[in-house]
Design an enzyme around this catalytic site. Structure first.
Site, mmCIF file in Angstrom:
data_model
loop_
_atom_site.group_PDB
_atom_site.id
_atom_site.type_symbol
_atom_site.label_atom_id
_atom_site.label_comp_id
_atom_site.label_asym_id
_atom_site.label_seq_id
_atom_site.Cartn_x
_atom_site.Cartn_y
_atom_site.Cartn_z
ATOM 1 N N LYS A 1 31.812 -41.016 -9.403
ATOM 2 C CA LYS A 1 30.368 -42.112 -9.089
ATOM 3 C C LYS A 1 29.634 -41.419 -7.540
ATOM 4 O O LYS A 1 29.409 -41.011 -6.760
ATOM 5 C CB LYS A 1 30.850 -42.930 -8.901
ATOM 6 C CG LYS A 1 32.244 -43.742 -9.518
ATOM 7 C CD LYS A 1 31.377 -44.139 -10.414
ATOM 8 C CE LYS A 1 32.681 -44.503 -11.746
ATOM 9 N NZ LYS A 1 31.583 -45.242 -13.611
ATOM 10 N N TYR B 1 24.288 -33.547 -9.667
ATOM 11 C CA TYR B 1 23.828 -32.516 -11.456
ATOM 12 C C TYR B 1 21.969 -32.449 -11.320
ATOM 13 O O TYR B 1 21.410 -33.034 -10.232
ATOM 14 C CB TYR B 1 24.426 -33.183 -12.416
ATOM 15 C CG TYR B 1 23.835 -34.983 -12.781
ATOM 16 C CD1 TYR B 1 22.680 -35.257 -12.672
ATOM 17 C CD2 TYR B 1 24.794 -35.605 -12.386
ATOM 18 C CE1 TYR B 1 22.383 -36.783 -12.634
ATOM 19 C CE2 TYR B 1 24.722 -36.795 -12.403
ATOM 20 C CZ TYR B 1 23.160 -37.463 -12.442
ATOM 21 O OH TYR B 1 23.064 -38.436 -12.014
ATOM 22 N N SER C 1 22.375 -39.882 -16.654
ATOM 23 C CA SER C 1 23.388 -40.186 -15.829
ATOM 24 C C SER C 1 25.072 -39.868 -16.712
ATOM 25 O O SER C 1 25.592 -39.176 -16.953
ATOM 26 C CB SER C 1 23.927 -41.779 -14.872
ATOM 27 O OG SER C 1 24.540 -42.055 -14.539
ATOM 28 N N LYS D 1 27.022 -46.597 -15.730
ATOM 29 C CA LYS D 1 25.972 -46.042 -14.951
ATOM 30 C C LYS D 1 24.674 -46.439 -14.652
ATOM 31 O O LYS D 1 24.699 -46.343 -14.175
ATOM 32 C CB LYS D 1 25.575 -44.841 -15.937
ATOM 33 C CG LYS D 1 25.991 -44.066 -16.340
ATOM 34 C CD LYS D 1 27.726 -43.878 -16.644
ATOM 35 C CE LYS D 1 27.624 -43.170 -15.224
ATOM 36 N NZ LYS D 1 29.469 -42.690 -14.624
ATOM 37 N N THR D 2 25.044 -48.118 -14.309
ATOM 38 C CA THR D 2 23.688 -48.103 -13.331
ATOM 39 C C THR D 2 24.362 -48.552 -11.777
ATOM 40 O O THR D 2 23.381 -49.649 -11.226
ATOM 41 C CB THR D 2 23.494 -49.890 -14.335
ATOM 42 O OG1 THR D 2 25.140 -50.350 -14.443
ATOM 43 C CG2 THR D 2 22.933 -49.346 -15.692
ATOM 44 N N GLY D 3 25.434 -48.383 -11.628
ATOM 45 C CA GLY D 3 26.419 -48.426 -10.296
ATOM 46 C C GLY D 3 27.233 -49.518 -10.488
ATOM 47 O O GLY D 3 27.436 -49.965 -9.236
ATOM 48 N N ARG E 1 27.419 -38.421 -8.652
ATOM 49 C CA ARG E 1 27.866 -36.947 -8.986
ATOM 50 C C ARG E 1 26.519 -36.283 -8.844
ATOM 51 O O ARG E 1 25.819 -36.943 -9.070
ATOM 52 C CB ARG E 1 27.940 -36.504 -11.001
ATOM 53 C CG ARG E 1 29.037 -36.976 -11.334
ATOM 54 C CD ARG E 1 29.404 -36.789 -12.215
ATOM 55 N NE ARG E 1 31.037 -36.756 -13.119
ATOM 56 C CZ ARG E 1 31.092 -37.828 -14.042
ATOM 57 N NH1 ARG E 1 30.101 -38.211 -14.464
ATOM 58 N NH2 ARG E 1 32.266 -38.252 -14.150
ATOM 59 N N THR F 1 30.772 -49.604 -11.199
ATOM 60 C CA THR F 1 31.508 -49.594 -10.120
ATOM 61 C C THR F 1 31.895 -49.666 -9.065
ATOM 62 O O THR F 1 32.546 -50.406 -7.652
ATOM 63 C CB THR F 1 32.271 -48.356 -10.277
ATOM 64 O OG1 THR F 1 32.391 -48.063 -11.455
ATOM 65 C CG2 THR F 1 33.548 -47.823 -9.230
HETATM 66 P P1 A3P Z 1 25.626 -40.978 -11.356
HETATM 67 O O1 A3P Z 1 27.031 -40.431 -11.045
HETATM 68 O O2 A3P Z 1 24.693 -40.573 -12.059
HETATM 69 O O3 A3P Z 1 24.756 -40.739 -9.747
HETATM 70 P P2 A3P Z 1 29.059 -47.067 -12.905
HETATM 71 O O4 A3P Z 1 29.520 -47.626 -12.175
HETATM 72 O O5 A3P Z 1 28.553 -48.352 -13.238
HETATM 73 O O6 A3P Z 1 29.200 -45.853 -14.137
HETATM 74 O O7 A3P Z 1 27.395 -46.259 -12.540
HETATM 75 C C1 A3P Z 1 27.656 -44.970 -11.434
HETATM 76 C C2 A3P Z 1 26.904 -44.689 -10.621
HETATM 77 O O8 A3P Z 1 26.346 -45.414 -9.796
HETATM 78 C C3 A3P Z 1 26.622 -43.640 -10.133
HETATM 79 O O9 A3P Z 1 25.644 -42.697 -11.020
HETATM 80 C C4 A3P Z 1 25.540 -43.888 -8.957
HETATM 81 O O10 A3P Z 1 24.335 -43.322 -8.711
HETATM 82 C C5 A3P Z 1 25.000 -44.908 -9.069
HETATM 83 N N1 A3P Z 1 25.907 -45.415 -7.565
HETATM 84 C C6 A3P Z 1 25.210 -46.843 -7.097
HETATM 85 N N2 A3P Z 1 25.605 -47.442 -5.839
HETATM 86 C C7 A3P Z 1 26.759 -46.612 -5.003
HETATM 87 C C8 A3P Z 1 27.776 -46.220 -4.410
HETATM 88 N N3 A3P Z 1 27.373 -47.098 -3.777
HETATM 89 N N4 A3P Z 1 28.028 -45.327 -4.835
HETATM 90 C C9 A3P Z 1 28.177 -44.165 -5.546
HETATM 91 N N5 A3P Z 1 27.715 -44.573 -6.636
HETATM 92 C C10 A3P Z 1 26.518 -45.365 -6.632
#
Ligand code: A3P
Length: 324
Positions: A276, A280, A155, A57-59, A278, A61
């Site tokens: 990604k 909320y 998150s 959940k830190t970005g 979301r 992906t």
């Molecule tokens: P949220 O969905 O809570 O906002 P991970 O991929 O580690 O699971 O992290 C998901 C988080 O990546 C998302 O949390 C979002 O805030 C963050 N994020 C950072 N850069 C992003 C991007 N370019 N597109 C989508 N999400 C991104």
């Protein structure tokens, strides 16, 4: 002299050597005799040299997607069950052995000038991961992304709630994070999964016990979200990638998504999926206060650790440690 059938012998052996019950895979190609007989299609030269370890959940992906755009980098083949994440070092996949892992890095995957990389966000806080990773990949570069641990916890809660987790559906975030040790086990388990990965300094120290500091790169996840091109520029230099590419040309802010996305043709963009970024409701004030207090000792230790390593202290960490 006594003997026994193979299974009984194995049982006997492990009774005598219980420390060997858990395997630790080293790199077989380190031995010239292995190299001579090693399969061409599963060459350990294609093992990853870069690991993005999370936490979740830190970005992670987004970072994986951005790295995969680089011509000098080759991601692993996807896993049928966990997509781009192989989750090898942190769970039972490890017991499937090196051959299983190598299936995702076939020699044909990358050309000789490319570096393979893997991202599994579950690695960061996995108890056994740094030791296992180091045994196989001692020269790897380790990428860690950190955001406010309070935001990460929230998150994560939203993530599993939207996946229909019954505990997350039945209890509010506040009830979960404030659950005490007399709470029912599922509640405590979820509390731990929300809170524990955010004890960043503790997990970082475990990585530092295996890898030297110059192999570790810490990314400020808030910056990755707001200024991904700048973060990718620094990361390319850390990884010594050639050519250095301009991510300003590859990424563009998409107002509809509210995040930076990959530029496709013309004005079009390709963003990460709905899971990604979301939407909320904001965290309740009382939860934010609780978490700020809860994480203060961990954040203080993180700040000291980053200073000790000569790394920048992210703005979110300064904010978390301020009195406001
Ligand atoms: P949220 O969905 O809570 O906002 P991970 O991929 O580690 O699971 O992290 C998901 C988080 O990546 C998302 O949390 C979002 O805030 C963050 N994020 C950072 N850069 C992003 C991007 N370019 N597109 C989508 N999400 C991104």
């Amino acid at each position: 002299l006594a003997s026994a059938p193979p299974l009984a012998l194995a049982d006997k052996y492990f009774q005598l050597r219980p420390d060997e019950l858990n395997p630790l895979w080293g790199n077989p190609c380190d031995d010239v005799r292995h190299r001579r007989i090693w399969s061409r299609s599963k060459w350990c030269g294609s093992l990853p040299r870069v690991l993005v370890v999370g936490p979740q959940k830190t970005g992670s992906t987004a970072l994986h997607t951005f790295l995969a755009l680089h011509p000098a980098l080759a991601p692993n083949l996807p896993s049928p069950s966990t997509y781009e994440e192989l989750q090898f070092f942190n769970n039972n996949n490890y017991l499937k052995g090196l051959d299983w892992y190598l299936n995702f890095f076939p020699a044909s995957l990358s050309n000789s000038s490319q570096i393979s990389f893997e991202k599994s966000a579950t690695y960061f806080d996995g108890e056994l991961v740094p030791r296992r990773a180091h045994a196989l990949l001692p020269t790897a570069k380790i990428i860690i992304i950190l955001i406010s641990p309070s935001k990460r916890a929230y998150s994560w809660y939203q993530h599993i709630r939207s996946h229909g987790d019954p505990v997350a559906k039945n209890y509010t975030f506040h009830t979960i994070i404030t659950a005490n040790d007399s709470a029912p086990k599922p509640l405590k388990d979820l509390r731990n999964r929300c809170l524990n990965p955010g004890k960043y300094s503790h997990h970082l120290e475990r990585w530092l016990a295996e890898y030297s500091a110059h192999q570790l790169h810490v990314i400020d996840g808030s910056l990755l979200r707001a200024e991904p091109a700048a973060v990718m520029n620094t990361l390319q230099k850390f990884l010594k990638l050639t050519p250095l590419i301009d991510y300003n040309k590859l990424l563009k802010y998409d107002p509809k998504k509210g995040f930076f996305c990959q530029v496709t043709s013309g004005e079009k963009t390709k963003c990460l999926g709905k899971s990604k970024g979301r939407i909320y409701p904001p965290m309740e004030e009382r939860s934010a206060k609780f978490l700020k207090r809860y994480y203060t000792p961990h954040n203080t230790a993180l700040s000291k650790l980053l200073v000790r390593l000569g790394r920048p202290v992210p703005q979110w960490l300064k904010d978390e440690l301020s009195n406001g």
